[in-house]
Structure formats: structure tokens, C-alpha cells
Scaffold this motif. Structure first.
Motif: not given
Length: 291
Positions: A190-205
Motif C-alpha cells: 500500500v503506497l501512502l500518498l498525501a494529496v491536496v487538490p488544487q481547488h477547494n470546490e465540489a468534485g475536487a477529490l
């Protein structure tokens, strides 16, 4: 030179047992919290840290992940899984117990026993610390080996709710200091990735997860953590099974970053934590009621 490895002390904790397994030839140093261990690693005071990462009953150990996310480069390079069973102890010649003492996770994993006693509870920083500081009129819940270590009497054995539960522990190093390579990718790892989407909006994830779905890879867990001082922004921890970012999926991290997301690799676990013995599937009561 003998490696110095920090673990959540004092002696007798499940983390101590995991450290003995992962680092049998190291000098083991008891530390108070995951944050203290990761800070000591970053400062070069220790060569590695052993910390709990996941439990087969109660899930991710949040203080560990928050400590990893708060570090500059701490990376999980190895792991081990330890069976979790608990005994209840009192001091010799103790008066009738009025309080049960243990780590919050242990209290949760022994909730039926705790409720049956009808006693108040007190949280300790670890199960072993509960035994080390046990007072008259208190009962500790801890690993079986703590009885002999701290000269306590057994009240009851195997008081956990779920027989066969297990906790997964990670060995964490700093890439600038480490000798150990990150363990190789396998279909189960299991690879462990921390991710922050570029935009804080619906559908970002969804935009971040789409490249993973298109690669046919499975997420075995996902965790959302709020970003401090932001307007409802979240960082997502993704636990991606079977991802080999150095070979078969060499373009996948780039594809995720191509969505505009910020990505950090926190290392790899050999697999997703599981019970050490078969367990009967049991949904929470709320999920078994129609309507």
C-alpha cells in the motif's frame, strides 16, 4: 554504530514489542508521543521511530498520521503487525477498583468489559504507562506482559471485544539519514500518498482519484484531515494498493499532479492491516436497520 530507535514507551507497550520485531539490534529509546518521536527523528536525535499506524478494529491511528504530515520528510520504510490482546490488572493488595485506566484505544477495544465493570475511566498515554502509574483503587488494561514487568496481579484475561484484532506499526526514517530502502512494491503493498487538490470546490477529490481509478488500482483507505487556517480545505491521505510508482505506474504521480494537486509520498506498507484470526463481519447497529 548501533542504531537508536524511538518508540512509544514505557517498556511493555505494544509499540515496544513492534520495535523489538522491526529493529532487534537497535538501542530502543522510550518516547512519550508520536509527535515527540517524529520530532526527534527530524532533529537527528534518533535514527528511526516505530509508531502505530492502523488497527484492524478501530482504524487509523490519527496522532501518527498528523505527526507524519507535520514532518519535513519522515517516511515509512517497513512495518509489522502485532496481535492485540488485553488483560486487566490491579496492584497487589489494592482496594476495590473505582477507576479503569488505559490508553483511549485500549479502552475502546475493551468497551464491553469496561461497561460491565460500571466504573469511571481515566486515559493514559499508553497501556504500559497505565500500569506504571497505577494507583490504589485503579484497574489497568494492558498487554499481558505488563503484569510481570510492573508487578501487578491479573484480574481477568483476554478482555478485548474482538478476538484476533491486530495493530500495524511502521518504521519511520528520514530520507537524508536512512540506510533502509523503502520496501518494494507488490500487488498487496500500500503506497501512502498525501494529496491536496488544487481547488477547494465540489468534485475536487474526484479529479484526484480519477487517475487512480483509470489505472485500475484499489484504495484500501482514505482519510480527510482539515487544513489549519483555511476555508474548509482538506488534505486527503490515500492508501493505494498495488501501486508501483517506479515501474508499472511510473506516470501516475505525474497524472495526479497534472490535476493541479500537491502530492507527497509518505512511504509504503507491506499490506492493509487485517485481523490475525478470522472474524465475523459485523456492521454497526445503525447500518443494520432499514428505513
Amino acid at each position: 554504530m548501533t542504531a537508536r530507535v524511538g518508540y512509544l514507551g514505557p517498556i511493555g507497550t505494544f509499540t515496544h514489542g513492534a520495535a523489538l520485531d522491526l529493529c532487534p539490534d537497535a538501542e530502543l529509546i522510550a518516547l512519550s508521543t508520536q509527535a515527540v518521536a517524529i520530532d526527534a527523528l527530524g532533529a537527528g536525535e534518533i535514527d528511526a521511530a516505530v509508531v502505530p499506524v492502523d488497527n484492524s478494529v478501530h482504524g487509523l491511528v490519527l496522532p501518527t498520521w498528523d505527526a507524519l504530515l507535520g514532518s519535513v520528510d519522515a517516511t515509512i520504510v517497513a512495518d509489522t503487525t502485532v496481535p492485540v490482546t488485553f488483560d486487566a490488572f490491579v496492584k497487589p493488595d489494592s482496594s476495590t477498583p473505582r477507576v479503569i485506566v488505559s490508553h483511549p484505544h485500549a479502552l475502546a477495544q475493551c468497551s464491553a468489559f469496561v461497561q460491565a465493570q460500571g466504573l469511571a475511566t481515566r486515559a493514559a498515554s499508553s497501556t504500559a504507562e497505565a500500569c506504571r502509574t497505577l494507583a490504589d483503587g485503579e484497574m489497568a488494561i494492558a498487554a499481558p506482559l505488563c503484569g510481570d514487568l510492573y508487578g501487578l496481579e491479573v484480574v481477568d484475561r483476554g478482555v478485548e471485544d474482538v478476538v484476533g484484532a491486530a495493530t500495524q506499526f511502521g518504521k519511520v526514517v528520514s530520507p537524508g539519514q536512512r540506510v533502509d530502502p523503502v520496501q518494494s512494491a507488490t500487488d498487496a503493498s500500500v503506497l501512502l500518498l498525501a494529496v491536496v487538490p488544487q481547488h477547494n470546490e465540489a468534485g475536487a477529490l474526484l479529479s484526484v482519484l480519477s487517475p487512480i481509478r483509470e489505472a485500475g488500482l484499489n484504495l484500501v483507505n482514505i482519510l480527510a484531515r482539515p487544513i489549519a487556517h483555511s476555508d474548509r480545505e482538506f488534505l486527503f491521505l490515500l492508501f493505494v494498493e498495488g501501486m508501483d510508482e517506479a515501474a508499472a505506474h511510473s506516470g501516475l504521480l505525474g497524472a495526479i499532479r497534472g490535476t493541479g494537486a500537491t502530492v507527497a509520498n509518505l512511504g509504503r506498507l507491506s499490506g492493509h492491516v487485517r485481523h490475525v484470526t478470522p472474524a465475523t463481519r459485523s456492521l454497526p447497529r445503525r447500518m443494520t436497520v432499514d428505513g
